[in-house]
Design an enzyme around this catalytic site. Structure first.
Site: not given
Ligand SMILES: Nc1nc2c(ncn2[C@@H]2O[C@@H]3COP(=O)(O)O[C@H]3[C@H]2O)c(=O)[nH]1
Ligand SMILES: [Zn+2]
Length: 324
Positions: A41, A44, A81-82
């Site tokens: 997070h 990038k 967003h993060d």
């Molecule tokens: N297993 C998996 N989880 C993902 C992937 N991309 C996003 N996530 C999950 O989806 C969530 C979206 O919100 P967050 O960014 O909090 O944390 C992210 C991860 O927990 C991925 O490619 N694989």
């Molecule tokens: Zn995100």
């Protein structure tokens, strides 16, 4: 940062909203400074999500379907967003009773924080890309950004997807409620869109995500907190993490958006299906290797994908565990 700047210029926001270039640069620099140096997070990830949002805006011809102010809200929400993500998810915040969980009463603590940091950055006039907007316009953007950023909490995934499904048959671009749900869906798609990218880009992102997951579960073990199974390095593999996620989270969401914009199919559905094939093969190969190593007689299991029900259950845990 220069590329993010170009997106604002390209979408004509500078002239439409009277945004000064120095203010935009200062805003983007502050955003950059407020992302942490963590495996997934980080800045990038912010860039990738924003770039996907930008791509979707063009591919769906959104500028001719929604107001400029809505598009500005969506792009800025993606950027913010993060913000200041600490690398530990909501479940950890709540179980460890962190400052954030206390501040936000366990209700989407991270997403509330990201949004709050965004508006703190915007409080300073030198950073405030919205400073030449009217009070009414600012109010509308703030309301929209809060909605968008809070929608990225995966605990709300099913709720938001079901909302979209229920309005899909009568979707109307003149209906504000419909547009609000669509913007939440588009930021969600952008947020979890790594697997729609070329494999040599997507796979390293999965490594980063798992690294962050493993860091968290290690910490949870150390602190005697509940360990999220999908984050446990003793239980998760790359393919086991992806097959269920793609089948039960990514594809159903992406397919719903492509129902509204059929030309998205080739851009976001086809590559995700390929990724699913890739990880299913990898999962089978790993299973075969395991059976060979243990000399198991269960050779009839070879090549069969993991039971759907089991996978679905695993993903539901990932989605629901943080629900307050
Ligand atoms: N297993 C998996 N989880 C993902 C992937 N991309 C996003 N996530 C999950 O989806 C969530 C979206 O919100 P967050 O960014 O909090 O944390 C992210 C991860 O927990 C991925 O490619 N694989
Ligand atoms: Zn995100």
């Amino acid at each position: 940062m220069v590329l993010l700047q170009l997106m604002y210029i390209d979408l004509d926001f500078m002239s439409k909203f009277n945004i000064e270039i120095e203010v935009l640069q200062q805003f983007l620099f502050e955003v950059y400074r407020h992302y942490n140096n963590i495996p997934f997070h980080n800045f990038k990830h912010c860039f990738c999500v924003t770039q996907m949002m930008y791509g979707l805006i063009w591919l769906t011809d959104l500028q001719n379907k929604m107001d400029d102010i809505d598009i500005l809200t969506m792009l800025t929400s993606a950027i913010c967003h993060d913000l200041d993500h600490p690398g530990y998810n909501n479940a950890y915040q709540i179980n460890a009773r962190t400052e954030l969980a206390l501040r936000y009463n366990d209700i989407s603590p991270l997403e509330n924080h990201h949004c709050s940091v965004a508006f703190k950055i915007l409080e300073k006039s030198d950073n405030n890309i919205f400073r030449n907007l009217t009070t009414e316009q600012f109010k509308r953007i703030r309301e929209g950004m809060i909605k968008c950023v809070l929608a990225t909490d995966m605990a709300r995934h099913n709720e938001i997807l079901n909302q979209f499904r229920s309005i899909m048959p009568v979707f109307d671009f003149n209906n504000k409620k419909h547009k609000d749900v669509l913007t939440m869906i588009i930021i969600k798609v952008s947020d979890i869109s790594n697997e729609a990218r070329p494999m040599d880009v997507a796979e390293p992102w999965l490594d980063c995500l798992l690294q962050e997951f493993f860091n968290q579960s290690d910490m949870e073990k150390l602190e005697g907190l509940p360990v999220s199974p999908f984050m446990d390095r003793d239980k998760v593999t790359k393919p086991s993490s992806q097959t269920g996620f793609i089948r039960f989270v990514l594809l159903p969401l992406f397919i719903e958006l492509a129902n509204l914009f059929p030309n998205l199919e080739q851009h976001i559905i086809d590559p995700v299906r390929k990724a699913l094939d890739y990880y299913t093969e990898m999962e089978n190969a790993l299973e075969m290797e395991k059976l060979n190593r243990t000399g198991s007689s269960q050779s009839d299991k070879i090549g069969k994908p993991v039971e759907n029900q089991e996978e679905s259950k695993r993903v539901q845990i990932q989605l629901s565990q943080t629900k307050p």
